[in-house]
Write a protein that holds these residues in place. Structure first.
Motif, PDB file in Angstrom:
ATOM      1  N   TYR A  27       0.753  -1.190   0.055  1.00  0.00           N
ATOM      2  CA  TYR A  27      -0.001   0.038  -0.156  1.00  0.00           C
ATOM      3  C   TYR A  27       0.792   1.296  -0.037  1.00  0.00           C
ATOM      4  O   TYR A  27       0.356   2.452  -0.261  1.00  0.00           O
ATOM      5  N   GLU A  28       2.114   1.104   0.638  1.00  0.00           N
ATOM      6  CA  GLU A  28       3.185   2.381   0.552  1.00  0.00           C
ATOM      7  C   GLU A  28       3.202   2.634  -0.813  1.00  0.00           C
ATOM      8  O   GLU A  28       3.168   4.001  -1.464  1.00  0.00           O
ATOM      9  N   LYS A  29       3.321   1.731  -1.891  1.00  0.00           N
ATOM     10  CA  LYS A  29       3.588   2.089  -3.410  1.00  0.00           C
ATOM     11  C   LYS A  29       2.160   2.860  -3.879  1.00  0.00           C
ATOM     12  O   LYS A  29       2.464   3.609  -4.739  1.00  0.00           O
ATOM     13  N   LEU A  30       1.056   2.438  -3.336  1.00  0.00           N
ATOM     14  CA  LEU A  30      -0.069   2.922  -3.905  1.00  0.00           C
ATOM     15  C   LEU A  30      -0.301   4.347  -3.390  1.00  0.00           C
ATOM     16  O   LEU A  30      -0.799   5.226  -4.083  1.00  0.00           O
ATOM     17  N   VAL A  31      -0.038   4.612  -1.964  1.00  0.00           N
ATOM     18  CA  VAL A  31       0.118   5.834  -1.697  1.00  0.00           C
ATOM     19  C   VAL A  31       1.140   6.916  -2.342  1.00  0.00           C
ATOM     20  O   VAL A  31       0.687   8.108  -2.688  1.00  0.00           O
ATOM     21  N   GLU A  32       2.065   6.205  -2.672  1.00  0.00           N
ATOM     22  CA  GLU A  32       3.177   7.161  -3.244  1.00  0.00           C
ATOM     23  C   GLU A  32       2.577   7.558  -4.794  1.00  0.00           C
ATOM     24  O   GLU A  32       2.853   8.675  -5.283  1.00  0.00           O
ATOM     25  N   TYR A  33       2.010   6.769  -5.267  1.00  0.00           N
ATOM     26  CA  TYR A  33       1.401   6.925  -6.699  1.00  0.00           C
ATOM     27  C   TYR A  33       0.378   7.907  -6.684  1.00  0.00           C
ATOM     28  O   TYR A  33       0.289   8.945  -7.317  1.00  0.00           O
ATOM     29  N   HIS A  34      -0.460   7.811  -5.591  1.00  0.00           N
ATOM     30  CA  HIS A  34      -1.486   8.788  -5.403  1.00  0.00           C
ATOM     31  C   HIS A  34      -0.979  10.091  -5.165  1.00  0.00           C
ATOM     32  O   HIS A  34      -1.456  11.105  -5.974  1.00  0.00           O
ATOM     33  N   LYS A  35       0.093  10.341  -4.457  1.00  0.00           N
ATOM     34  CA  LYS A  35       0.822  11.582  -4.258  1.00  0.00           C
ATOM     35  C   LYS A  35       1.474  12.272  -5.642  1.00  0.00           C
ATOM     36  O   LYS A  35       1.456  13.319  -5.802  1.00  0.00           O
ATOM     37  N   GLU A  36       2.052  11.086  -6.084  1.00  0.00           N
ATOM     38  CA  GLU A  36       2.664  11.611  -7.532  1.00  0.00           C
ATOM     39  C   GLU A  36       1.834  12.293  -8.218  1.00  0.00           C
ATOM     40  O   GLU A  36       2.058  13.055  -9.339  1.00  0.00           O
ATOM     41  N   LYS A  37       0.492  11.622  -8.613  1.00  0.00           N
ATOM     42  CA  LYS A  37      -0.317  11.851  -9.338  1.00  0.00           C
ATOM     43  C   LYS A  37      -1.081  13.265  -9.068  1.00  0.00           C
ATOM     44  O   LYS A  37      -1.899  13.625  -9.607  1.00  0.00           O
ATOM     45  N   GLN A  38      -0.991  13.407  -7.655  1.00  0.00           N
ATOM     46  CA  GLN A  38      -1.690  14.590  -7.116  1.00  0.00           C
ATOM     47  C   GLN A  38      -3.197  14.190  -7.190  1.00  0.00           C
ATOM     48  O   GLN A  38      -4.025  15.167  -7.762  1.00  0.00           O
ATOM     49  N   ALA A  39      -3.544  13.136  -7.104  1.00  0.00           N
ATOM     50  CA  ALA A  39      -4.895  12.915  -7.098  1.00  0.00           C
ATOM     51  C   ALA A  39      -5.701  13.213  -5.873  1.00  0.00           C
ATOM     52  O   ALA A  39      -5.077  13.238  -5.027  1.00  0.00           O
ATOM     53  N   ASP A  40      -7.098  13.229  -5.918  1.00  0.00           N
ATOM     54  CA  ASP A  40      -7.856  13.300  -4.773  1.00  0.00           C
ATOM     55  C   ASP A  40      -8.328  11.984  -4.384  1.00  0.00           C
ATOM     56  O   ASP A  40      -8.553  11.818  -3.134  1.00  0.00           O
ATOM     57  N   VAL A  41      -8.410  11.108  -5.199  1.00  0.00           N
ATOM     58  CA  VAL A  41      -8.768   9.608  -4.990  1.00  0.00           C
ATOM     59  C   VAL A  41      -8.265   9.110  -6.094  1.00  0.00           C
ATOM     60  O   VAL A  41      -8.073   8.961  -7.107  1.00  0.00           O
ATOM     61  N   THR A  42      -7.190   7.673  -5.526  1.00  0.00           N
ATOM     62  CA  THR A  42      -6.779   6.604  -6.338  1.00  0.00           C
ATOM     63  C   THR A  42      -7.619   5.482  -6.126  1.00  0.00           C
ATOM     64  O   THR A  42      -7.825   5.057  -4.954  1.00  0.00           O
ATOM     65  N   VAL A  43      -8.031   4.816  -7.285  1.00  0.00           N
ATOM     66  CA  VAL A  43      -8.672   3.378  -7.141  1.00  0.00           C
ATOM     67  C   VAL A  43      -7.695   2.557  -7.719  1.00  0.00           C
ATOM     68  O   VAL A  43      -7.296   2.450  -8.802  1.00  0.00           O
ATOM     69  N   SER A  44      -7.489   1.450  -6.771  1.00  0.00           N
ATOM     70  CA  SER A  44      -6.650   0.166  -7.335  1.00  0.00           C
ATOM     71  C   SER A  44      -7.415  -0.683  -8.382  1.00  0.00           C
ATOM     72  O   SER A  44      -8.423  -1.074  -7.882  1.00  0.00           O
ATOM     73  N   VAL A  45      -6.663  -0.861  -9.512  1.00  0.00           N
ATOM     74  CA  VAL A  45      -7.412  -1.767 -10.337  1.00  0.00           C
ATOM     75  C   VAL A  45      -6.744  -2.883 -10.910  1.00  0.00           C
ATOM     76  O   VAL A  45      -5.459  -2.668 -10.611  1.00  0.00           O
ATOM     77  N   LEU A  46      -7.206  -3.903 -11.399  1.00  0.00           N
ATOM     78  CA  LEU A  46      -6.701  -5.228 -11.763  1.00  0.00           C
ATOM     79  C   LEU A  46      -7.066  -5.456 -13.187  1.00  0.00           C
ATOM     80  O   LEU A  46      -8.468  -5.295 -13.296  1.00  0.00           O
ATOM     81  N   GLU A  47      -6.189  -5.868 -13.898  1.00  0.00           N
ATOM     82  CA  GLU A  47      -6.758  -6.341 -15.205  1.00  0.00           C
ATOM     83  C   GLU A  47      -7.444  -7.679 -15.131  1.00  0.00           C
ATOM     84  O   GLU A  47      -6.900  -8.735 -14.699  1.00  0.00           O
ATOM     85  N   VAL A  48      -8.733  -7.936 -15.638  1.00  0.00           N
ATOM     86  CA  VAL A  48      -9.601  -9.217 -15.418  1.00  0.00           C
ATOM     87  C   VAL A  48      -9.432  -9.532 -16.935  1.00  0.00           C
ATOM     88  O   VAL A  48      -9.458  -9.022 -18.107  1.00  0.00           O
ATOM     89  N   PRO A  49      -9.691 -10.903 -17.094  1.00  0.00           N
ATOM     90  CA  PRO A  49     -10.029 -11.441 -18.504  1.00  0.00           C
ATOM     91  C   PRO A  49     -11.289 -10.890 -18.965  1.00  0.00           C
ATOM     92  O   PRO A  49     -12.226 -10.784 -18.395  1.00  0.00           O
TER      93      PRO A  49
END
Lengths: 382, 340
Positions: free
Chosen positions: A134-156
């Motif tokens: 989750y640390e990487k997720l929060v870092e990404y959120h900060k980098e993108k200067q997002a208000d909200v970040t949604v974790s997504v997964l590629e599904v078939p």
């Protein structure tokens, strides 16, 4: 992380499609993988990601979960500052407020969050099996200067219509949510893992609470509203094993995935341990007559029969001449002599009588119950 | 009448040298997932004793790492609990159990206690001694010191009153007695000596031969049933290892296996500790493999004790005997060329 991150873990789910397994425990408390409960995964992810303040929101059959998590010691969450806090619904001056939806569960604990003084809030679900930093997720959120970040997964693609699908532009900005779309435009599914700037989350929770017709759900209400208000919303592409165990079949599959190195979930990983409450049991014993192939076996077991391609929890006795194949046998179970199980989930503390046979079920996986055993006994098949 | 406990983790046992280069006897791994001291400590806490002193001498880093604040034994208490009491002497530790010299260094532990009686025990006897029962026996007998005895031999556990303990600590020099064990062996006047007969399973680990024999003795179901009692668990430090994996093509029989291991080869009549890897076509018979060892493919091992972190490269053949098991020291790396 210099800023403070607080995780809120939604653990109130019933998981009714898991039948008798969830009659008296919530879905996150379901045993998995020979020694774990599902909630061990998000909790261990928090610990391994350096998040040490975690709120666990419970509602349905919370006792087993509360007792299991306790002070949070197995996950190193027994801290002076922060640590784990169990958050069941509570009564206020104007009545008891049950958690109506995922957002209302968080809204009703806004005082808890305020007292934590977070910069970011990570919303997690207690019923998914995955290893995620989750640390990487929060870092990404900060980098993108997002208000909200949604974790997504590629599904078939062919399964995309079963999920909440997220449509993005080329910079991963979310442009649309499609809840279980008939004709999906993307195959990025929301994992129910979100990072919010705390101020934004607080504002939108307050707003949502005042809307009477809202279902108070993150996916259905909060995120679409933020999107409509043109808040910056980005998708974080998660790669790796992820499984929602909503049914008996998928719980069985998730266990079988542990026996298949290509499935991608490795538990033998000192760098990302999954912590769990450990009972004090002696080592397992494979006796002279025991034979174990392609399986996982936990402490306290005595295996005198044949176990093949199965996951065996702690304190299971497999007697001589018993055969267990492609099955999941939960703790404290005894498999009697000559019994033969194939594609079965055996819940905890069941005694499978001698010569009991449950083979090649017509469809899917059988969840063994005491009733099934009793009716077999009554029918005099032995 | 209430008990406190003094665990002698500093006693020197000459016959275990290969396993005690980096650790004390008390922290020798045993039965796949335990250290020897776990058995004494578990017996103690299962008798509801919660004032426990561990008397240690160097090297004790491994023991401290294992015991910590005593959480695994529920001894992390506000009142009393676990006391780690190391000797400050360079050559601490003598050959008999319950050194008065060591006790004298920490006499406050005994002075400050509110308990009436003291259990003195070694850390190399494995069993299920019931100290509550032993205390009742001691009190009924009216003797000054009671020694636990199994099958005619000493189990190196003693009960005496705290008052007598303090008297002995203060006078041991002029009386010329070294330890509680020494005193009981010499039967010095004016004290009276009693015996408590223990009927259960026990193992005294005082040599490599004994270590080997008693380890594999746990493959006997009767011994296991007597040692691993559901009502009196043996506690140890928790490690969070996943369940052990048995891959297709592996073949394990008559063996005791701890968690976290990955087995591809063939194992029989053996004890395999935590987080061990055994490669394809490796054949192990009557071996004791301690935690985090790797045995590569096509190895042939019989009557081998591999201490922690031993790495055996592919194709190595090592054959010991029951009387003289082949001992590989902690961290050793063994190649085919080493034994040609």
């Amino acid at each position: 992380m210099n800023e403070k991150v607080v995780a809120m873990l939604l653990a109130g789910g019933q998981g009714s499609r898991l039948k008798s397994l969830t009659y008296d425990i919530a879905k996150p408390a379901i045993p998995y993988g020979g020694k774990y409960r599902i909630i061990d995964f998000p909790l261990s992810n928090c610990t391994n990601s350096g998040i040490s303040t975690v709120g666990v929101l419970t509602q349905y059959q919370p006792h087993a979960l509360h007792r299991y998590i306790g002070l949070g010691t197995p996950w190193d969450l027994d801290r002076h500052k922060g640590g784990v806090t169990m958050l069941p619904p509570y009564a206020e001056i104007d009545g008891i407020k049950w958690y109506a939806g995922t957002a209302s569960a968080i809204y009703q604990n806004i005082n808890f969050l305020t007292s934590c003084e977070p910069d970011y809030v990570v919303i997690l679900s207690g019923d998914h099996i995955y290893k995620m930093d989750y640390e990487k997720l929060v870092e990404y959120h900060k980098e993108k200067q997002a208000d909200v970040t949604v974790s997504v997964l590629e599904v078939p693609w062919e399964e995309a219509s079963r999920f909440g699908i997220v449509n993005t532009d080329e910079d991963m900005n979310i442009v649309e949510f499609d809840e279980k779309p008939e004709k999906p435009k993307s195959n990025l599914a929301s994992m129910g893992v979100y990072v919010f700037d705390w101020e934004k989350l607080e504002r939108y929770l307050e707003e949502d609470n005042s809307i009477e017709e809202s279902t108070h759900d993150f996916g259905k209400d909060i995120l679409p509203k933020m999107l409509a208000d043109q808040q910056k919303m980005v998708a974080y592409p998660f790669k790796g094993y992820w499984k929602d165990v909503g049914t008996v079949d998928s719980l069985w599959e998730a266990n079988m995935d542990l026996l298949d190195p290509s499935a991608g979930l490795v538990l033998h990983d000192p760098a990302w341990r999954i912590y769990s409450s450990n009972p004090q049991l002696p080592p397992q014993v494979i006796t002279e007559t025991g034979r174990v192939q392609g399986s996982m076996v936990n402490e306290g077991c005595v295996i005198s029969g044949t176990v093949s391609h199965s996951v065996i929890f702690q304190n299971v006795l497999v007697e001589q001449g018993a055969v267990v194949e492609d099955s999941v046998v939960m703790s404290g179970t005894k498999i009697g002599r000559g019994a033969h199980l194939n594609r079965v989930i055996v819940p905890p503390d069941i005694t499978v009588p001698e010569n009991y046979r449950l083979l090649d079920p017509v469809e899917g996986i059988t969840l063994l119950t005491q009733d099934l055993i009793d009716s077999w006994k009554e029918s005099g098949q032995q | 009448m209430t008990l406190m406990a003094a665990v002698d983790a500093s006693v020197k046992v000459a016959g275990l040298q290969d396993l005690t280069i980096h650790r004390s006897v008390s922290s020798i791994p045993f039965a796949g997932r335990y250290r020897l001291i776990d058995f004494a400590l578990s017996n103690i806490v299962n008798a509801d004793i919660n004032s426990v002193g561990i008397f240690a001498s160097p090297p004790f880093a491994s023991l401290i790492d294992h015991i910590g604040v005593g959480k695994s034994w529920d001894l992390d208490r506000r009142k009393e609990g676990l006391f780690f009491l190391p000797t400050t002497h360079q050559n601490g530790g003598i050959a008999t159990v319950g050194s008065f010299h060591d006790f004298e260094e920490h006499i406050q532990f005994f002075e400050k206690s509110r308990q009436t009686h003291v259990v003195v025990t070694s850390s190399f006897v494995v069993g299920q001694l019931d100290y509550k029962e032993m205390l009742a026996h001691h009190l009924a007998s009216g003797k000054d010191i009671t020694e636990a005895v199994g099958a005619g031999g000493s189990l190196k556990s003693y009960i005496l009153s705290r008052r007598l303990m303090l008297e002995l600590i203060r006078s041991h020099r002029e009386k010329r007695i070294l330890s509680v064990e020494d005193l009981v062996n010499l039967k010095k006047a004016p004290y009276s000596y009693g015996v408590y007969e223990y009927k259960g399973y026990f193992a005294i680990i005082d040599s490599i031969q004994q270590y080997f024999k008693e380890s594999l003795g746990l493959l006997d179901e009767n011994n296991r049933r007597l040692l691993f009692l559901p009502q009196a668990p043996i506690y140890t430090k928790v490690k969070d290892e996943p369940p052990t994996r048995y891959l297709d093509g592996s073949n394990v029989s008559n063996s005791m296996m701890a968690n976290g291991s990955t087995i591809l080869g063939n194992v029989k009549n053996s004890i395999i500790s935590r987080a061990v890897t055994i490669g394809i076509n490796a054949n192990l018979d009557s071996c004791i493999i301690m935690q985090k060892c790797t045995i590569e493919e096509n190895c042939e091992l019989a009557y081998v004790i591999a201490d922690k972190d031993v790495y055996i490269e592919k194709g190595v053949k090592l054959i010991g005997t029951a009387d003289r098991p082949f001992v590989l020291r902690k961290g050793e790396r063994v190649t085919k060329e080493d034994f040609q």
